[in-house]
Design an enzyme around this catalytic site. Structure first.
Site, PDB file in Angstrom:
ATOM      1  CG  HIS A 208      -0.366   0.277   2.520  1.00 56.04           C
ATOM      2  ND1 HIS A 208      -0.089  -0.717   3.443  1.00 56.04           N
ATOM      3  CD2 HIS A 208       0.009   1.435   3.119  1.00 56.04           C
ATOM      4  CE1 HIS A 208       0.429  -0.181   4.533  1.00 56.04           C
ATOM      5  NE2 HIS A 208       0.493   1.126   4.357  1.00 56.04           N
ATOM      6  CG  ASP A 248      -0.142  -4.042   2.534  1.00 48.78           C
ATOM      7  OD1 ASP A 248       0.004  -3.451   1.452  1.00 48.78           O
ATOM      8  OD2 ASP A 248      -0.137  -3.457   3.630  1.00 48.78           O
ATOM      9  CB  SER A 319       3.288   1.204   6.422  1.00 46.89           C
ATOM     10  OG  SER A 319       2.127   1.522   7.145  1.00 46.89           O
TER      11      SER A 319
END
Length: 565
Positions: A208, A248, A319
């Site tokens: 993402h 992801d 992330s």
């Protein structure tokens, strides 16, 4: 075979051919597979012959399904023999060419059908593939199956380990140009973290974070860089090699030699309460180390597999960063946090990265295998213990239907490995590759009897669609689609859009909305939002739990679900 039967089959063959011609320009193609009539059988025979040269593995599994689900057709045995010979020939060609990944897929497919190549073993093929990776200079894949002990001892990493590991982490920086709000332009950028796994400049981050680089639906400006902790003012161009939107994860490449490369550990021994450490760039602040514990396991936030819940402080920019143990080995990858809830954060176990890493290095989007089923864990009547996975719904034309596994069957083993839950079954399937034939053992039908007969089916795994719900609506009628999407099995009343509910899947959207068996519904409107990935339906209903009072009710559900396999 007598002359009368030959003539019968000939005319049916002509009829099937005409069906193929008429369907060639018809977008509403019939995907259903049937072994209950001569016409359906001949349709499958013709389909098998058409794929024999291009995809002999598919032809082999289709021929085996015909063999297992029909009787009295001698030419099917010949077709099965021809397909198996083609697959063996392709296996030998793959070995000669050193294409060990394809050779392993073909070997596993032939082994599932009890016809493995006599001169090879699966382990020998794996060893040759590891050696090939080593010869290519890919030490990461060459050491992929070495699992160092990585159980946390609740001791903080030493300062020397932290100083070293920080050098192997980077800030991932995606420049998306300007964002215009009320006539004013603002810098639009995405910040994440990443960590090197290969001394040739390959690193891991979240999908993402870099989605705008590879998503065909994104039409704006996008440029990808990394920022090295040793020189945070200098941006190094990077490119995306492979990506997996489902898990992801993404593999990036930069043209530098990293000072430190992370070693992949294992999170299989992690327990609730074990201490973990996160390295990343929260809010763009490089070289940040935070710590916490494993708060929970088996959180179903992804379409495939369980992830970890952790309480280590996670913010924007974390992330894609590594979760490490006391020796600096990677045990998970930071995934996401829920902003309003402090300490509620999640990480992707490193086992998933290990599974898809060869596919990431091959480049492009990663494909996951599936049967084409919505299933649930079930127990046998009179027993509280789960025994397997029930086939609640079959997507038309998918591997489960080609194999002849009926709706309501219970899968109890895959390739001889017992499975008692949906999670166990998905854990086996995700380690396979699309295009591989596997042996599925199960109970064809659950009855009130305490004695059950099991049988084997053979399934060639297909590529899982990005959004299974879209495929369901493309191939099935809307009344049947309510079962996998909302958990509502319905039967039509007359020639209208009125239906009675046959059964409700426990825990489904329909169950939570208070629907029950024998309720009457009428479908008023169905709205599929493919961009946002959800479906909304408006129903006119008379619910038993509401005293059969007339009412309108709206239901909404995702077009994807962790219950697909």
């Amino acid at each position: 075979m007598n002359n009368a039967k030959r003539a019968h089959i000939f005319f049916l063959s002509v009829f099937v051919f005409l069906i193929f011609v008429s369907c060639a320009s018809n977008p509403k193609k019939n995907f259903y597979v049937s072994y209950s009539s001569d016409r359906g059988i001949l349709h499958e025979v013709e389909k098998t012959r058409t794929v024999l040269d291009e995809n002999p593995v598919e032809a082999l599994v289709r021929a085996r399904a015909l063999l297992d689900n029909t009787q009295g057709y001698d030419f099917i045995e010949t077709l099965y023999t021809d397909a198996s010979t083609r697959v063996l020939t392709r296996f030998n060609s793959s070995v000669s060419a050193g294409n060990w990944s394809e050779a392993l897929l073909l070997f596993r497919s032939l082994s599932a059908l009890d016809m493995p190549p006599s001169d090879w073993t699966g382990q020998a093929i794996i060893e040759n593939r590891l050696q090939a990776w080593k010869n290519e200079g890919n030490k990461t894949l060459a050491n992929l199956y070495e699992l160092p002990e990585s159980t946390p001892k609740d001791e903080a990493p030493s300062s020397s380990i932290v100083a070293q590991m920080i050098k192997g982490t980077v800030t991932v920086w995606v420049d998306k140009g300007l964002r215009i709000e009320n006539g004013v332009g603002y810098a639009n950028r995405v910040i994440g973290s990443g960590f090197f796994i290969d001394n040739r400049g390959y690193l891991i981050t979240n999908y993402h974070v870099i989605a705008s680089e590879v998503d065909p639906k994104y039409e704006g400006y996008s440029r990808l860089y990394i920022k090295n902790p040793d020189n945070t003012d200098f941006r190094i161009p990077a490119r995306v090699i492979g990506w997996d939107p489902v898990l992801d994860l993404a593999l990036l490449k930069v043209e530098i030699t990293p000072p430190v490369v992370f070693q992949l550990g294992t999170s299989e021994d992690l327990k609730i309460g074990n201490r973990i450490y996160a390295i990343g760039s929260p809010a763009g602040l490089e070289q940040t180390l935070t710590s916490g514990i494993v708060s929970a396991q088996k959180r179903r936030l992804l379409s495939l597999g369980d992830i970890l819940q952790i309480d280590a402080p996670i913010n924007h920019g974390n992330s894609g960063g590594p979760i490490i143990d006391e020796e600096g080995r990677v045990q998970a990858v930071v995934f996401a946090g829920i902003e309003p809830y402090e300490g509620l954060n999640f990480a992707i176990p490193v086992e998933f990265l290990r599974i898809i890493l060869p596919a990431l290095y091959q480049g492009g989007p990663v494909s996951h295998p599936w049967f084409g089923v919505l299933g649930k864990t079930v127990s046998l009547p009179g027993s509280p213990n789960s025994v397997g996975v029930s086939v609640v719904y079959r997507v038309p034309g998918t591997p489960v239907e080609i194999a002849g596994i009926p709706t309501g069957a219970v899968i109890t083993a895959v390739n001889g490995i017992p499975v008692k839950s949906l999670e166990e079954l998905q854990g086996i399937i995700i380690r396979e590759h699309p295009g591989t034939i596997i042996k599925v053992t199960g109970i064809p039908e659950i009855t009130d009897s305490l004695e059950y007969q099991t049988r084997d089916w053979f399934v060639m795994l297909d590529k899982r669609p990005p959004v299974p719900g879209e495929l369901i609506f493309d191939r099935d009628i809307e009344s049947r689609a309510l079962l996998p999407l909302f958990g509502m099995n319905i039967a039509q009343v007359g020639a209208t859009k009125k239906y009675t509910i046959r059964s409700i899947v426990q825990g489904s959207t329909a169950d939570e909305a208070g629907f029950s068996e024998q309720d009457v519904i009428e479908i008023k409107n169905v709205d599929i939002n493919r961009k946002e990935g959800f479906i909304a339906v408006q129903l006119y209903t008379k619910k038993r739990k509401s005293g059969y009072l007339e009412s309108f009710i709206g239901l909404m559900a995702s077009l994807d679900s962790p219950s697909y396999f």
